[in-house]
Design a protein around this motif. Structure first.
Motif, PDB file in Angstrom:
ATOM      1  N   LYS A 199       0.941  -1.257  -0.214  1.00 50.32           N
ATOM      2  CA  LYS A 199      -0.009  -0.111  -0.283  1.00 50.32           C
ATOM      3  C   LYS A 199       0.987   1.337   0.013  1.00 50.32           C
ATOM      4  N   GLU A 232       2.283   1.755  -3.553  1.00 49.26           N
ATOM      5  CA  GLU A 232       1.093   2.245  -4.233  1.00 49.26           C
ATOM      6  C   GLU A 232       0.896   3.925  -4.124  1.00 49.26           C
ATOM      7  N   ASN A 233       0.900   3.997  -2.825  1.00 47.74           N
ATOM      8  CA  ASN A 233       0.537   5.792  -2.436  1.00 47.74           C
ATOM      9  C   ASN A 233       1.563   6.477  -2.255  1.00 47.74           C
ATOM     10  N   GLU A 286       4.292   6.394  -0.284  1.00 46.39           N
ATOM     11  CA  GLU A 286       4.464   7.198   1.108  1.00 46.39           C
ATOM     12  C   GLU A 286       5.945   6.903   1.661  1.00 46.39           C
TER      13      GLU A 286
END
Ligand code: GDP
Ligand code: 5AD
Length: 650
Positions: free
Chosen positions: A250, A253-254, A256
């Motif tokens: 995640k 994907e983001n 971060e």
């Protein structure tokens, strides 16, 4: 057909010249002057079977029964249908008086077996896998150096979690100094490993694990950057641990950031998830290191994770263990078994034979725990409280050649899945059977088993009709008698079988064959180098009349059949090598196999020289998306010294 007839059949087949050479070089016992005390595989089978069977005195005082167990173990080994890990072969009965190993089995008394059991000593260390904890202190670190030295001296591999150590430049209370950091200590362990000559038979082998959010993780990922295979940290495999790969995906994907922190340090850093991932993939592209490890998933399937979570794996990644855990391994050659058993079919003929075979091999490994002399008191305790065994398979690729199943196909994977499901089910039945006879592992009451727990992920029921049936049997077991009886906290592991598969003349572990034919050079008595051509024997049988010296030379030259004219397509499809198949096909094989292993398996995702960093990222991502427990790749030619390279043309 029964187990005896299978074992007798393969007992009549002699080890190949290659296997004999390895026996002479590394396995036959010698005295202090280097004079052989043993001369054949038969001698080893007798020594090891008698030594291990003597552990039966703990459970049994009927001499007839103990002799029968010895005979069973002897046949398992003699036939090479089952082989324990190398330390068990090296060290069983080593330094003990030879007389008792030379007696006829019918003349063995209870006293003789007791004498063997009670004269065991520190030279009789039998396990291949260990995890040693580090402590964030000088004493702690150098205690671990000593512990690891002792383990490796007797041929065991060790894993460590270096995350425990505070990052470099952190303050040290008391001295006013600064820590030199985990990577500097890895070099200490590396040097120690390189210094230990392991009875001449085995080098040091270690695994270093570090959490992805340790402040020194970048140095860790780069630590083997300049390795050419025999230079930097060459006694280490390294893996970055992600306890929660879904969360990391995640963050990728983001786009971060990740905070890098350590409980014993003020140092804080941040890095973008993407940058971290790029760095891992770039280094893996360059030199194979680091791999990725998902210890959170290992713990999910480990029945004592609430009590003693696993903290690292052994060097080749197949065995997750808690601090001071150890595991002894043994592998069944399914390329031999498949001549007698259909494998994978719940209603298959001769399934009882396979079930019985698995029972006796599990019993062998369970006996090894009792007779083993552990290098440390603490390892003795953890090993006996939890009783890890690593029963696995080898010969998968050869078995599939025999059945005309391509490794890189749906039907091939279905065979792997169904065979491993059967294997897991029978192995856990065996462990429960042993528990009824001998008692549960001492920490059973604290384990997840007692509330009903399946220690592996399984495939979906709709994968195939056979899988649906195995899944039902497995569920019935773990929510039935598995809630009451379990002798071993972990039961199944697939090892690389790097040496023992050669002794067994079979393909290694679950890997495809690396080459179908090659030339090995041997030195004869006069010191001349003699070529010893080798060809996979199943392929040789298959080609039969079509094989001439010209074709043989071409197969040796190319190492693969794919670019050879005149070989029928059906044969090319089935007789694939690790370089003939895609990285994704390697990974998909690992996925179905790992779905039925409570520990794990050793697997290398082999990639061609031309593979890109993006290819590697795709593989690592897929490993996170599927429920894999770890992943390691090797790009052809990326190291100067590679364990296996194509035969040199000379
Ligand atoms: P085999 O029994 O000799 O065929 O060993 P495998 O290739 O199946 O390896 C199983 C495990 O043994 C590895 O994961 C390591 O933990 C350990 N091991 C393998 N090779 C070595 C070695 O050369 N040295 C040491 N110290 N341990 C090894
Ligand atoms: N993680 C797991 N296994 C590894 N190996 C090498 N590096 C790693 C790693 N980081 C294993 C290979 C092969 C053996 C030679 O070592 O997969 O099984």
């Amino acid at each position: 057909s029964n187990l005896e007839s299978l074992l007798d059949f393969f007992s009549d087949i002699k080890p190949s010249e290659n296997a004999e050479r390895i026996l002479r070089d590394r396995y036959l016992l010698k005295d202090g002057e280097g004079k052989y005390l043993e001369h054949s595989w038969d001698d080893i089978a007798r020594r090891v079977s008698r030594y291990i069977a003597s552990a039966e005195i703990l459970y049994n005082d009927d001499i007839e029964k103990i002799r029968d167990v010895e005979e069973k173990f002897y046949k398992l080994l003699k036939s090479r249908v089952f082989l324990p890990n190398s330390p068990t072969l090296f060290n069983s009965g080593k330094t003990l008086s030879r007389d008792v190993f030379q007696k006829n089995r019918e003349d063995m008394s209870l006293e003789d077996y007791k004498k063997i059991f009670n004269s065991r000593n520190r030279h009789n260390m039998l396990s291949a896998c260990f995890v040693v904890p580090l402590e964030d202190s000088m004493e702690g670190i150098f205690d671990a150096v000593k512990d690891a030295a002792l383990i490796q001296k007797y041929g065991g591999g060790v894993g460590y979690d270096f995350s425990v150590l505070r990052p470099k430049e952190s303050s040290i209370a008391g001295t006013g100094g600064k820590s030199s950091g985990p990577i500097s200590f890895m070099h200490v362990f590396n040097t120690t490993a390189s210094t230990i000559e392991q009875g001449g038979a085995r080098r040091g082998a270690q695994m270093a694990v570090m959490r992805y959010d340790h402040p020194d993780v970048i140095d860790f990922i780069n630590s083997k950057k300049n390795n050419d295979g025999k230079s930097v940290l060459n006694y280490f495999n390294i893996s970055v641990n992600f306890d929660n790969p879904e969360e990391f995906l995640k963050k990728l994907e983001n786009d971060e950031e990740i905070e890098l922190t350590h409980p014993n340090s003020n140092i804080k850093r941040t890095i973008k998830a993407k940058e971290l991932f790029d760095l891992i993939a770039n280094n893996a592209w360059k030199s194979g290191d680091p791999g990725m490890l998902f210890l959170g998933r290992h713990n999910k399937y480990y029945a004592l994770s609430d009590v003693t979570p696993v903290s690292a794996t052994n060097p080749c990644g197949e065995e997750p263990l808690p601090p001071y855990g150890s595991c002894n391994l043994g592998s069944i050659d399914i390329a031999k078994v498949i001549d007698f058993v259909e494998l994978g079919n719940p209603e298959g003929e001769n399934n009882d034979l396979f079930k019985e075979l698995i029972y006796w091999t599990a019993r062998f490994l369970d006996d090894v725990i009792d007779i083993n002399v552990y290098p440390l008191e603490k390892i003795d305790r953890v090993s006996k409280e939890q009783r890890f065994i690593g029963l696995g398979i080898m010969g998968l690729a050869d078995a599939m050649y025999k059945k005309d199943l391509p490794y890189n196909s749906e039907e091939g994977r279905m065979f792997m899945a169904e065979t491993l499901a059967q294997f897991a089910y029978y192995s856990h039945l065996a462990s429960s059977e042993l528990a009824k006879e001998r008692g549960n592992f001492p920490l059973f009451e604290k384990s997840k088993y007692k509330n009903g727990f399946i220690p592996f992920s399984m495939l979906n029921d709709d994968y195939s009709e056979n899988i649906r049936q195995w899944n039902n049997l497995i569920k019935e077991h773990f929510f039935g008698e598995g809630k009451k009886y379990k002798r071993n906290v972990q039961v199944n592991t697939v090892a690389p079988t790097g040496s023992i598969s050669n002794l067994a003349d079979t393909s290694s572990g679950i890997e495809p064959n690396f080459m179908l034919a090659y030339i090995r050079y041997m030195t004869d008595k006069e010191g001349n180098r003699v070529p010893l051509p080798y060809m996979n024997k199943i392929l040789r049988d298959k080609l039969d009349g079509d094989l001439n010296s010209e074709l043989e030379a071409e197969i040796i030259e190319k190492g693969s059949l794919q670019n050879i004219e005149g070989i029928p397509e059906e044969i090319k499809k089935v007789f694939v090598t690790s370089m003939d198949i895609s990285g994704m096909d390697h990974l998909l094989a690992q996925n179905v196999i790992q779905s039925y292993l409570d520990a794990s398996c050793s697997k290398t995702i082999n990639l061609p020289k031309e593979a890109t960093v993006d290819d590697i990222k795709e593989i690592y991502k897929k490993a996170m998306e599927l429920n894999l427990k770890g992943i390691t790749i090797y790009r052809d030619g990326s190291l100067e010294t590679q364990v296996l390279t194509k035969a040199k043309k000379e």
